[in-house]
Design a protein around this motif. Sequence first.
Motif, mmCIF file in Angstrom:
data_model
loop_
_atom_site.group_PDB
_atom_site.id
_atom_site.type_symbol
_atom_site.label_atom_id
_atom_site.label_comp_id
_atom_site.label_asym_id
_atom_site.label_seq_id
_atom_site.Cartn_x
_atom_site.Cartn_y
_atom_site.Cartn_z
ATOM 1 N N CYS A 55 0.807 -1.218 0.000
ATOM 2 C CA CYS A 55 0.000 0.000 0.000
ATOM 3 C C CYS A 55 0.842 1.270 0.000
ATOM 4 N N GLU A 56 2.058 1.204 0.537
ATOM 5 C CA GLU A 56 2.905 2.397 0.534
ATOM 6 C C GLU A 56 4.361 2.010 0.797
ATOM 7 N N ASN A 57 5.248 2.873 0.294
ATOM 8 C CA ASN A 57 6.687 2.706 0.498
ATOM 9 C C ASN A 57 7.247 4.038 0.971
ATOM 10 N N ASN A 58 8.179 3.994 1.925
ATOM 11 C CA ASN A 58 8.648 5.250 2.513
ATOM 12 C C ASN A 58 9.587 6.036 1.607
ATOM 13 N N LEU A 59 9.907 5.507 0.428
ATOM 14 C CA LEU A 59 10.700 6.255 -0.545
ATOM 15 C C LEU A 59 9.858 6.734 -1.732
ATOM 16 N N VAL A 60 8.987 5.868 -2.258
ATOM 17 C CA VAL A 60 8.246 6.204 -3.486
ATOM 18 C C VAL A 60 6.783 6.537 -3.234
ATOM 19 N N GLY A 61 6.323 6.428 -1.975
ATOM 20 C CA GLY A 61 4.954 6.813 -1.665
ATOM 21 C C GLY A 61 3.954 5.677 -1.817
ATOM 22 N N ARG A 62 2.706 6.049 -2.130
ATOM 23 C CA ARG A 62 1.621 5.082 -2.136
ATOM 24 C C ARG A 62 1.644 4.207 -3.389
ATOM 25 N N VAL A 63 0.945 3.077 -3.297
ATOM 26 C CA VAL A 63 0.716 2.197 -4.444
ATOM 27 C C VAL A 63 -0.711 2.492 -4.918
ATOM 28 N N PRO A 64 -0.872 3.276 -5.985
ATOM 29 C CA PRO A 64 -2.202 3.819 -6.335
ATOM 30 C C PRO A 64 -3.258 2.781 -6.681
#
Length: 283
Positions: A55-64
């Motif tokens: 759902c999210e990664n602290n480098l690239v953000g959310r998984v839309p």
Amino acid sequence: MTKTKIIAFQGRPGAYSDLACRNARPGWTTLPCEDFYSTIKAVQTGKADQAMLPCENNLVGRVPDIHTLLPRSGLFIVGEHFQRVEHCLIGIKGAQVSDVKRLHTHPVAMGQVSGLIQSLHVEPVIEFDTAGSAEIIVKLNNKEDAAIASSLAAELNGLEVLRHNVEDESYNTTRFYIVAQEREIPPVDEINTMTTLLFKTKNIPAALYKALGGFATNNINMTRLESCMADGTFCATKFLVDVDGHTEEAGLKRAINELRFYAEECVILGVYPASPYRQLKQH
């Protein structure tokens, strides 16, 4: 004899989602799926008991994609998992780092190993998947071709890890929702509980401000707030929220009741135990 449970994930065997499944559900069989839709479908049809969805990664953000697919799926969040992303430089048996001239991996992973690319002066080759790039290396069978993938991908494909932890940032971590057909709500007195909900605000001034006011006045900690357009218009917005607490706790119950007053719709996607990772990062 007890039937082995199955957890589905998107990607090829050895993907970081596969690694997350094995860490979060040891002893379960992992089921690779081509895309997120197929991953969710596996649970809907009973082919898998649960699914691991990033759902999210602290480098690239959310998984839309997850914002769109999960609310429509009819599945519920029953847990969360944080997976450290540790990229490895992988080659065929007998290869050395000095042999590598071409580096194969997913574009996001490629962007996370820019330091390695510069130091080795290699040619980046974009592939569809990190674990899939390991499979490509096997087929190429050339010491000059290497992949960026997990150590699990190297193990499953009979490859060698030429160098561990080649990522630029050591804190690269992906958060996953674990979903199932049925809710698995922990007892109200269980500590460290999370609630995820999706709501659509009314199209009036300060609607979001008012909708979220109840969380502040009831001292509810919000750990995530993401927006997405609703119904293909530019006038309505949906918000996905993660908060600390259980829906049956008095404070959160009051906050959600106030939210419903200012929202056109509000859906509880899951009430589930918080990952131990959260407590570790607080100390």
